[in-house]
Design a protein around this motif. Structure first.
Motif, PDB file in Angstrom:
ATOM      1  N   PRO A   1       0.808  -1.230   0.000  1.00 41.21           N
ATOM      2  CA  PRO A   1       0.000   0.000   0.000  1.00 41.21           C
ATOM      3  C   PRO A   1       0.842   1.281   0.000  1.00 41.21           C
ATOM      4  N   SER A   2       1.985   1.284   0.699  1.00 39.66           N
ATOM      5  CA  SER A   2       2.785   2.511   0.763  1.00 39.66           C
ATOM      6  C   SER A   2       3.317   2.898  -0.609  1.00 39.66           C
ATOM      7  N   VAL A   3       3.729   1.896  -1.405  1.00 43.51           N
ATOM      8  CA  VAL A   3       4.210   2.200  -2.754  1.00 43.51           C
ATOM      9  C   VAL A   3       3.056   2.687  -3.626  1.00 43.51           C
ATOM     10  N   LEU A   4       1.880   2.082  -3.460  1.00 43.85           N
ATOM     11  CA  LEU A   4       0.708   2.514  -4.228  1.00 43.85           C
ATOM     12  C   LEU A   4       0.383   3.974  -3.924  1.00 43.85           C
ATOM     13  N   ILE A   5       0.422   4.338  -2.660  1.00 41.07           N
ATOM     14  CA  ILE A   5       0.147   5.733  -2.288  1.00 41.07           C
ATOM     15  C   ILE A   5       1.204   6.659  -2.882  1.00 41.07           C
TER      16      ILE A   5
ATOM     17  N   TYR B   1      -0.320  13.052  -8.905  1.00 44.14           N
ATOM     18  CA  TYR B   1      -1.127  14.184  -8.426  1.00 44.14           C
ATOM     19  C   TYR B   1      -2.559  13.775  -8.063  1.00 44.14           C
ATOM     20  N   GLN B   2      -2.745  12.531  -7.666  1.00 42.01           N
ATOM     21  CA  GLN B   2      -4.039  12.068  -7.168  1.00 42.01           C
ATOM     22  C   GLN B   2      -4.011  12.147  -5.649  1.00 42.01           C
ATOM     23  N   HIS B   3      -3.847  13.377  -5.134  1.00 38.15           N
ATOM     24  CA  HIS B   3      -3.616  13.542  -3.703  1.00 38.15           C
ATOM     25  C   HIS B   3      -4.857  13.227  -2.872  1.00 38.15           C
ATOM     26  N   LEU B   4      -6.026  13.595  -3.352  1.00 39.14           N
ATOM     27  CA  LEU B   4      -7.235  13.364  -2.567  1.00 39.14           C
ATOM     28  C   LEU B   4      -7.453  11.873  -2.361  1.00 39.14           C
ATOM     29  N   LEU B   5      -7.330  11.094  -3.438  1.00 39.21           N
ATOM     30  CA  LEU B   5      -7.510   9.652  -3.317  1.00 39.21           C
ATOM     31  C   LEU B   5      -6.419   9.054  -2.422  1.00 39.21           C
TER      32      LEU B   5
END
Length: 844
Positions: A445-449, A456-460
């Motif tokens: 998950p950390s790499v996905l984030i 630039y998909q900061h909200l998601l």
């Protein structure tokens, strides 16, 4: 009927089922893969496309300028840039593990781009030799590349994070190989990259940095046309010259599979589908071959790109993105036509329950002993599904079964729900990251984030971080920095308000890091306002210095009480400002001033003197000068009688003058004056006597040394210059004469006049010199009988000591004297007799 419709999409290969669902219909318009070079990143990453300059293509309404365009996996364009790079034809391009696009051109230059099509400096060169020979082909893997030149030489970069080009061993071939594959360094015995070359002979050349080997002579019957290494580096799938698929170990020592293909023409692409099947693609057909049984054929009327993943292959065409994978065992057990497995019956029971049929209870009774396994199979199958409705139905079946199962892990279903919510969110076509659950676990998950915020998909990314209970600081920090970069026209105050509104969501976030980014982008005022909110001085102060706010930095450093920070600021200001300005800055801050003085006292005397002079502290300058004079004495060049004594005297005289200007330091002024005078006299004495024994000795030692050397005139001069008292003069001369055993001079000196110190020092000096006879000259002259008695006792004259003690009429003295002569019985008797007589007379 649901089972039939699901299983109808599967293809059986040997004893395993495979499926090929469409993940996305591609959103790009009028796009032809055949006209372009395409690079697709694994793990559902971006797609890079550029017109293929090795082909003659018809330009429609497009510009003649070549553009590098970046799409997500759903065909949504995220960025583009015009390709203007020199170096010749583009040979190949691929994405690294960090989603950096690397493009290699003919002259060996490697250009790098991020996912926003922004060129990253600096470019990488494969070296001068590669530049001269021209690159003709290349093979990429995770973070490295191997290229072959027109001269059949191999060059390698093993890691783009540390790009050091390396020339591999010379394969000694005359023509270009038919095919080339790479075994990654992590899977080789040597730890270095191993390149496999398919040449004209029935062998494969294994080329490393310092060796070339021939492999497969025992198993090959001719040259290989295509080959590809499995993800774990253990197996090699190859297409032979006579139209066979050959799967061997990667060292070509054993054959695992050998199958006839339908065409002797080499396929355009070969790829592994997981670890169970191999895909071969010709212009209109995709052939999937397993260890046995009939192959599976898929026909296409448009070009496709095979994108290997850890659990299957994504298939990109002009119109769609598909995912070819082996059907998971849990899914097979549920949806196979006619399946009576516990999981299938549980899934069927949910259907009956929804239709309010009593058969639901009958199914549950049948699978009661295997209910935990059935629930687990439904949960696992839900995780492997891309269809949201099917995920929901399978999870409902699992939840339904869990209600009747007491020993099932209760958090298993909520965990799967979390994972699926994350996966469904990133699979949205606007995001376009079609991860399978296996890819998601491998990626983490950390790499996905990290990939989401880079896109630039900061909200998601923030919502996923919050949902999974992960640290949100990375997301908010990246958003803040991106916002600053993209908001050049927004006033500082307005932008600050926007940033603070989000930054305060995360406790402990580094405002200093955001401020540093603002300063880097030319927003110095914004940086200064941001850094005010940084609670950690260790991060706040260095940034204030970097943006030119030295005074605020010094205030913050002193408030923190951290001396290291204060020194950091002091040294920074010291280098940048004029001395007087620097002195004025620190004078108003006691801690900074004291730390500066402490440092300067050891290392910067001249600068400290300037500081004291600027603040009117003349006495401190004087003390420094005086200290410097002593430092000169420690100089190995300052041997006795050397010219360095001149500078020392001048320093002391300067100190004396400065002391004289202050009323509070009269004593210091006088002491400095006398010190200079003494040094001058001592220096003269050393010159005249040619003995370096005077300088830095005291007045008393100087007088004593003069007398010992027989220079009585000089001794008298020192006595007179420094107003030495008569008593002190007599003490010094007595012991000096005794030292040189000049008893005649000592006797003469004692007779010049009545000594102001009495005759006891004469006695002491003689006794210390072990001259009893000389001592007897002065003992009778002692006025105090007690002193006479003790002096006689010290030279061993018991009778005279007893007579003197009896005159003193001191019984206690007699007792002490008796102890002194305890070894002498006659003397002890005399002292006893005298003490008894005194006792009888009533004298104690």
């Amino acid at each position: 009927m649901a089972n039939v419709s699901v299983a109808a999409e599967w293809q059986l290969l040997y004893n395993r089922y495979y499926r090929k669902p469409e993940i996305y219909p591609m959103r790009w318009k009028h796009f032809d893969l055949g006209r372009n070079k395409v690079a697709c990143a694994p793990f559902g990453g971006p797609i890079a496309v550029i017109r293929d300059d090795s082909k003659i293509v018809q330009l429609y309404a497009e510009s003649a300028l070549r553009k590098l365009r970046i799409f997500n996996s759903a065909g949504v364009q995220s960025s583009e840039t015009v390709w203007k790079n020199p170096g010749g034809r583009l040979i190949g391009m691929a994405w690294t593990d960090d989603q950096i696009l690397v493009c290699i051109v003919q002259d060996g230059t490697i250009y790098r781009y991020n996912i926003h099509a922004e060129h990253l400096e600096p470019n990488i060169s494969m070296g001068k030799e590669c530049f001269e020979q021209n690159v003709v082909d290349c093979v990429f893997w995770g973070n490295g590349v191997v290229c072959i030149t027109e001269a059949n030489q191999l060059f390698c970069i093993a890691d783009f994070k540390n790009p050091k080009p390396t020339k591999l061993a010379d394969p000694a071939i005359q023509e270009l190989p038919h095919c080339m594959a790479v075994i990654e360094p992590q899977y080789t015995m040597s730890g270095n990259v191993e390149v496999l070359l398919g040449v004209d002979d029935a062998v494969v050349l294994s080329v490393e940095e310092d060796a070339v080997q021939q492999l497969g002579a025992e198993v090959l019957r001719g040259p290989l046309q295509k080959m590809v290494v499995s993800r774990d580096g253990k197996w090699l799938a190859s297409f032979t010259h006579d139209g066979r698929l050959l799967v061997t170990t990667s060292d070509l020592t054993g054959v695992i599979i050998e199958r006839e293909c339908e065409s002797a023409l080499p396929p355009g692409q070969v790829a592994w589908c997981g670890m169970d099947a191999v895909l071969l693609y010709w212009d209109d057909m995709l052939l999937m071959m397993g260890p046995d049984g009939d192959p599976v054929r898929y026909f296409y009327d448009e070009p496709i790109i095979l994108i290997p993943e850890c659990d299957g292959v994504r298939i990109l065409s002009n119109t769609s993105m598909e995912f070819l994978q082996r059907v998971p065992d849990s899914t097979v057990s549920i949806f196979t036509i006619g399946s009576t497995s516990p999981a299938a019956l549980l899934y069927d029971a949910l259907d009956h329950f929804d239709r309010r049929s009593a058969k639901a209870d009958e199914n549950l009774r049948l699978i009661r002993p295997s209910l935990p396994e059935a629930v687990e199979a439904c949960v696992d199958a839900a995780g492997h599904e891309f269809d949201v409705l099917r995920q929901r139905t399978l999870l409902r079946a699992a939840s339904y079964g869990q209600a009747f199962c007491s020993n099932f892990q209760r958090d298993r279903i909520p965990e799967m729900c979390k994972i699926l919510r994350v996966l469904n969110a990133v699979r949205n076509p606007e995001i376009g990251i079609p991860l399978s659950i296996q890819q998601y676990k491998l990626l983490t998950p950390s790499v996905l984030i990290g990939r989401l915020i880079n896109a630039y998909q900061h909200l998601l990314a923030l919502r996923i971080s919050e949902y999974l209970g992960m640290n949100q600081e990375v997301v908010i920090m990246h958003w803040a920095c991106s916002k600053i970069t993209a908001s050049l026209n927004i006033p500082d105050a307005t932008l600050l308000e926007l940033l603070l509104d989000k930054l305060k969501m995360c406790k402990g976030i580094s405002y200093a890091a955001v401020a540093a980014h603002a300063d880097k982008n030319g927003r110095r005022r914004l940086a200064a306002m941001l850094v005010e909110h940084e609670p950690r001085s260790s991060k706040q102060v260095p940034l204030l210095l970097s943006i030119g706010e030295e005074d605020i930095a010094l205030t913050k450093a002193t408030e923190s009480g951290d001396t290291d920070l204060v020194y950091l600021v002091l040294f920074h200001i010291w280098q940048k400002r004029q001395p007087l300005e620097f002195f004025g800055t620190i004078q108003a801050r006691p801690l900074a001033r004291d730390l500066f003085i402490t440092y300067a006292q050891y290392y910067k005397h001249e600068f400290l003197k300037d500081f004291y002079l600027s603040t009117g502290q003349l006495q401190d300058v004087a003390f420094l000068l005086w200290k410097e004079s002593w430092e000169l004495e420690k100089n190995p060049m300052a041997s006795k009688g050397s010219p360095l004594h001149g500078p020392r005297i001048k320093l002391i005289e300067k100190a004396q003058n400065l002391f004289a200007e202050t009323k509070e330091h009269v004593f210091e002024s006088k002491a400095a004056e006398e010190h200079a005078k003494l040094l001058r006299i001592q220096h003269e004495l050393e010159v005249t006597t040619k003995q370096a024994i005077f300088v830095d000795s005291s007045i008393s030692d100087t007088i004593r040394t003069c007398i010992v050397l027989g220079n009585h005139r000089a001794a008298v001069r020192v006595k007179t210059e420094f107003k030495v008292s008569e008593k002190r003069w007599y003490w010094l001369k007595v012991f000096a004469l005794a030292t040189i055993k000049d008893w005649a001079a000592l006797e003469k000196f004692s007779k010049e006049k009545k000594p102001p110190i009495g005759y006891r020092p004469f006695v002491e000096a003689c006794i210390e010199a072990d001259e009893k006879a000389e001592a007897l000259k002065y003992i009778p002259k002692l006025a105090d009988p007690r002193e006479r008695a003790e002096s006689y006792a010290r030279i061993g004259m018991a009778k005279e000591a007893a007579d003197a003690a009896s005159q003193a009429k001191d019984g206690e003295l007699l007792g002490r004297l008796k102890l002194t002569f305890s070894q002498n019985a006659a003397a002890s008797s005399i002292f006893d007799t005298l003490r008894d007589r005194l006792s009888f007379q009533g004298v104690s």
